[in-house]
Write a protein that holds these residues in place. Structure first.
Motif, PDB file in Angstrom:
ATOM      1  N   LYS A  76      55.871 -16.301  14.907  1.00 30.91           N
ATOM      2  CA  LYS A  76      54.616 -17.275  13.719  1.00 30.91           C
ATOM      3  C   LYS A  76      54.021 -18.131  14.164  1.00 30.91           C
ATOM      4  CE  LYS A  76      54.658 -16.975   9.638  1.00 30.91           C
ATOM      5  NZ  LYS A  76      54.182 -16.404   8.980  1.00 30.91           N
ATOM      6  N   GLN A  77      55.028 -19.272  15.262  1.00 30.72           N
ATOM      7  CA  GLN A  77      54.002 -20.296  16.252  1.00 30.72           C
ATOM      8  C   GLN A  77      52.552 -19.236  17.022  1.00 30.72           C
ATOM      9  OE1 GLN A  77      56.413 -21.977  19.580  1.00 30.72           O
ATOM     10  NE2 GLN A  77      55.465 -24.405  18.276  1.00 30.72           N
ATOM     11  N   VAL A  78      53.009 -18.314  17.335  1.00 32.68           N
ATOM     12  CA  VAL A  78      51.969 -18.100  18.393  1.00 32.68           C
ATOM     13  C   VAL A  78      50.559 -17.587  17.652  1.00 32.68           C
ATOM     14  CG1 VAL A  78      51.071 -15.475  19.969  1.00 32.68           C
ATOM     15  CG2 VAL A  78      53.101 -17.395  20.358  1.00 32.68           C
ATOM     16  N   TRP A  79      50.872 -17.094  15.925  1.00 30.94           N
ATOM     17  CA  TRP A  79      50.390 -16.358  15.332  1.00 30.94           C
ATOM     18  C   TRP A  79      49.789 -17.204  14.792  1.00 30.94           C
ATOM     19  CZ3 TRP A  79      49.544 -17.410  10.147  1.00 30.94           C
ATOM     20  CH2 TRP A  79      48.692 -16.616   9.370  1.00 30.94           C
ATOM     21  N   GLN A  84      44.204 -14.002  13.910  1.00 31.49           N
ATOM     22  CA  GLN A  84      43.656 -13.515  14.335  1.00 31.49           C
ATOM     23  C   GLN A  84      42.220 -12.269  15.275  1.00 31.49           C
ATOM     24  OE1 GLN A  84      44.325 -10.214  10.286  1.00 31.49           O
ATOM     25  NE2 GLN A  84      45.388 -12.153   9.825  1.00 31.49           N
ATOM     26  N   GLU A  85      42.258 -13.723  15.745  1.00 27.20           N
ATOM     27  CA  GLU A  85      40.626 -13.324  16.006  1.00 27.20           C
ATOM     28  C   GLU A  85      40.838 -13.108  17.688  1.00 27.20           C
ATOM     29  OE1 GLU A  85      41.337 -16.133  14.379  1.00 27.20           O
ATOM     30  OE2 GLU A  85      40.033 -16.613  12.731  1.00 27.20           O
ATOM     31  N   GLU A  86      41.661 -13.390  18.411  1.00 27.16           N
ATOM     32  CA  GLU A  86      41.858 -12.864  19.905  1.00 27.16           C
ATOM     33  C   GLU A  86      42.832 -11.498  19.254  1.00 27.16           C
ATOM     34  OE1 GLU A  86      43.368 -15.758  22.311  1.00 27.16           O
ATOM     35  OE2 GLU A  86      42.874 -17.215  21.105  1.00 27.16           O
ATOM     36  N   ASP A  87      42.242 -10.183  19.159  1.00 31.27           N
ATOM     37  CA  ASP A  87      42.707  -8.772  18.438  1.00 31.27           C
ATOM     38  C   ASP A  87      44.345  -8.634  19.756  1.00 31.27           C
ATOM     39  OD1 ASP A  87      42.994  -7.022  17.094  1.00 31.27           O
ATOM     40  OD2 ASP A  87      42.536  -5.940  19.219  1.00 31.27           O
ATOM     41  N   LYS A  88      43.572  -8.828  21.567  1.00 28.02           N
ATOM     42  CA  LYS A  88      44.298  -8.629  22.478  1.00 28.02           C
ATOM     43  C   LYS A  88      45.821  -9.321  22.845  1.00 28.02           C
ATOM     44  CE  LYS A  88      43.230  -8.216  26.362  1.00 28.02           C
ATOM     45  NZ  LYS A  88      43.202  -8.195  27.591  1.00 28.02           N
ATOM     46  N   LEU A  89      45.571 -10.601  21.956  1.00 28.48           N
ATOM     47  CA  LEU A  89      47.460 -11.401  22.045  1.00 28.48           C
ATOM     48  C   LEU A  89      47.870 -12.066  20.574  1.00 28.48           C
ATOM     49  CD1 LEU A  89      46.102 -14.995  23.141  1.00 28.48           C
ATOM     50  CD2 LEU A  89      48.415 -13.729  24.108  1.00 28.48           C
ATOM     51  N   TYR A  90      47.271 -10.709  19.549  1.00 25.62           N
ATOM     52  CA  TYR A  90      47.547 -10.218  18.588  1.00 25.62           C
ATOM     53  C   TYR A  90      48.749  -9.452  18.218  1.00 25.62           C
ATOM     54  CZ  TYR A  90      47.791  -9.662  13.730  1.00 25.62           C
ATOM     55  OH  TYR A  90      48.057  -9.108  12.119  1.00 25.62           O
ATOM     56  N   LYS A  91      47.950  -7.956  18.700  1.00 26.30           N
ATOM     57  CA  LYS A  91      48.657  -7.568  19.014  1.00 26.30           C
ATOM     58  C   LYS A  91      50.411  -6.836  19.809  1.00 26.30           C
ATOM     59  CE  LYS A  91      44.987  -4.209  18.223  1.00 26.30           C
ATOM     60  NZ  LYS A  91      44.116  -3.027  18.424  1.00 26.30           N
ATOM     61  N   LEU A  92      50.176  -7.686  20.573  1.00 26.23           N
ATOM     62  CA  LEU A  92      50.642  -8.158  22.497  1.00 26.23           C
ATOM     63  C   LEU A  92      52.430  -9.616  20.685  1.00 26.23           C
ATOM     64  CD1 LEU A  92      49.375  -9.290  25.209  1.00 26.23           C
ATOM     65  CD2 LEU A  92      51.837  -7.659  24.745  1.00 26.23           C
ATOM     66  N   GLN A 140      56.236 -11.309  26.510  1.00 23.35           N
ATOM     67  CA  GLN A 140      56.138 -13.196  26.681  1.00 23.35           C
ATOM     68  C   GLN A 140      55.288 -13.636  27.872  1.00 23.35           C
ATOM     69  OE1 GLN A 140      55.927 -14.334  23.229  1.00 23.35           O
ATOM     70  NE2 GLN A 140      57.241 -12.697  22.251  1.00 23.35           N
ATOM     71  N   THR A 141      56.008 -13.285  28.390  1.00 28.31           N
ATOM     72  CA  THR A 141      55.266 -14.179  29.741  1.00 28.31           C
ATOM     73  C   THR A 141      53.948 -13.626  29.690  1.00 28.31           C
ATOM     74  OG1 THR A 141      57.228 -13.701  30.949  1.00 28.31           O
ATOM     75  CG2 THR A 141      54.976 -13.628  32.511  1.00 28.31           C
ATOM     76  N   LEU A 142      53.017 -12.878  29.569  1.00 28.02           N
ATOM     77  CA  LEU A 142      51.747 -11.919  29.649  1.00 28.02           C
ATOM     78  C   LEU A 142      51.365 -12.569  28.634  1.00 28.02           C
ATOM     79  CD1 LEU A 142      51.814  -8.358  29.249  1.00 28.02           C
ATOM     80  CD2 LEU A 142      50.761  -9.112  31.117  1.00 28.02           C
ATOM     81  N   ILE A 143      51.211 -13.195  27.297  1.00 31.04           N
ATOM     82  CA  ILE A 143      51.100 -13.895  26.106  1.00 31.04           C
ATOM     83  C   ILE A 143      51.013 -15.426  26.690  1.00 31.04           C
ATOM     84  CG2 ILE A 143      51.453 -15.240  24.116  1.00 31.04           C
ATOM     85  CD1 ILE A 143      53.306 -13.360  23.065  1.00 31.04           C
ATOM     86  N   SER A 144      52.059 -15.806  27.421  1.00 34.49           N
ATOM     87  CA  SER A 144      52.077 -17.751  28.111  1.00 34.49           C
ATOM     88  C   SER A 144      50.695 -17.694  29.077  1.00 34.49           C
ATOM     89  CB  SER A 144      53.335 -17.426  29.038  1.00 34.49           C
ATOM     90  OG  SER A 144      54.569 -17.595  28.217  1.00 34.49           O
ATOM     91  N   LEU A 145      50.505 -16.594  30.096  1.00 32.35           N
ATOM     92  CA  LEU A 145      49.916 -16.138  30.579  1.00 32.35           C
ATOM     93  C   LEU A 145      47.992 -16.097  30.213  1.00 32.35           C
ATOM     94  CD1 LEU A 145      48.114 -15.236  33.600  1.00 32.35           C
ATOM     95  CD2 LEU A 145      48.674 -13.017  33.169  1.00 32.35           C
TER      96      LEU A 145
END
Length: 272
Positions: A76-79, A84-92, A140-145
């Motif tokens: 929920k925090q990342v969302w 939903q604009e950043e499609d790659k992060l949204y799916k990750l 989660q590491t990729l999301i942080s990147l």
């Protein structure tokens, strides 16, 4: 206000503390009752024999619940931060939630299916917990990147990456040493072998395997310590939206006073 009372930081604190206490309590109990050897037994061996296996199962179930809650809040925090604009992060982010819940469910399987009772199911639970859990750490590491330095510092990414490398190294070490141990003991029911003698065949590989398992367990739960600062900056609220001002199937009398038909309160009570 104490640091762990800020936002929802109590969740990762409770998850790490409770899970570590589960491992340590089961170890102390099993050693005191002489169910296992004191020198680095498998974590699973410390929760195999009653009475410690009963408490081990219950405590791991609680850990699983805390794990599901923690991974959900992270989702929920990342969302909220990326939308939903950043499609790659949204799916990750969605993929990470699924992995987190599968890994948490694996803890229930590990705790409730002992290796000496149903070894196959216990092994499945371990793969779900640590194998899928390692994938969760990777996601989660990729999301942080992708979120640094806009959302958080590079240091957060490097810490999570370091823990991820620690986890993967522990998995590889445990897998290789376990294969060597089992191959050196043909015909031996290793799953039911709770006591080892120094110098016997497979002992060195066994010790490396058990050390790797403890290392894997603590690397995995240590990852959630990196959520503490993040969770200090989020809170969730539950909203009750009433569809009626009464609970009858039909209206029995006229209601003269208006009733507030919605209520919002913190998801966790108190000052969190």
């Amino acid at each position: 206000m104490w640091w762990f009372q800020q936002g929802l930081s109590i969740l990762p604190v409770a998850l790490v503390t409770w899970t570590a206490a589960t491992f340590i309590f089961a170890y102390i109990t099993a050693v005191v009752l002489r169910h296992v050897d004191p020198l680095v037994p498998y974590i699973s061996d410390t929760g195999t024999v009653a009475p410690e296996r009963c408490v081990f199962g219950i405590m791991l179930d609680v850990s699983a619940f805390l794990g599901m809650a923690t991974t959900y809040v992270r989702y929920k925090q990342v969302w909220a931060l990326i939308g939903q604009e950043e499609d790659k992060l949204y799916k990750l982010n969605q993929f990470g939630l699924v992995l987190g819940w599968i890994s948490s469910f694996g803890m229930c399987v590990v705790g409730n299916f002992q290796k000496t009772t149903l070894f196959a199911m216990h092994l499945v639970g371990a793969i779900l917990t640590f194998g899928v859990g390692a994938l969760y750490i990777l996601v989660q590491t990729l999301i942080s990147l992708y979120m640094q330095p806009r959302v958080h510092s590079k240091a957060t990414f490097w810490v999570r990456l370091s823990i991820g490398v620690w986890t993967i190294a522990s998995i590889i070490s445990m897998f290789v040493s376990s294969v060597i141990m089992y191959s050196s003991l043909p015909g031996v029911d290793v799953a039911h072998k709770l006591h080892w003698t120094p110098g016997e065949t497979g002992y060195t590989a066994h010790i490396i395997s058990t050390i790797s398992e403890w290392s894997l367990a603590f690397s995995f739960i240590s990852f959630f310590l990196t959520y503490i600062r993040d969770f200090q900056k989020i809170n969730l609220r539950a909203e009750a939206d009433l569809q009626s001002s009464h609970l009858y199937d039909s209206l029995h009398y006229s209601i003269a006073t208006s009733v507030n038909q919605s209520e919002a309160s913190p998801l966790l009570a108190g000052s969190i």
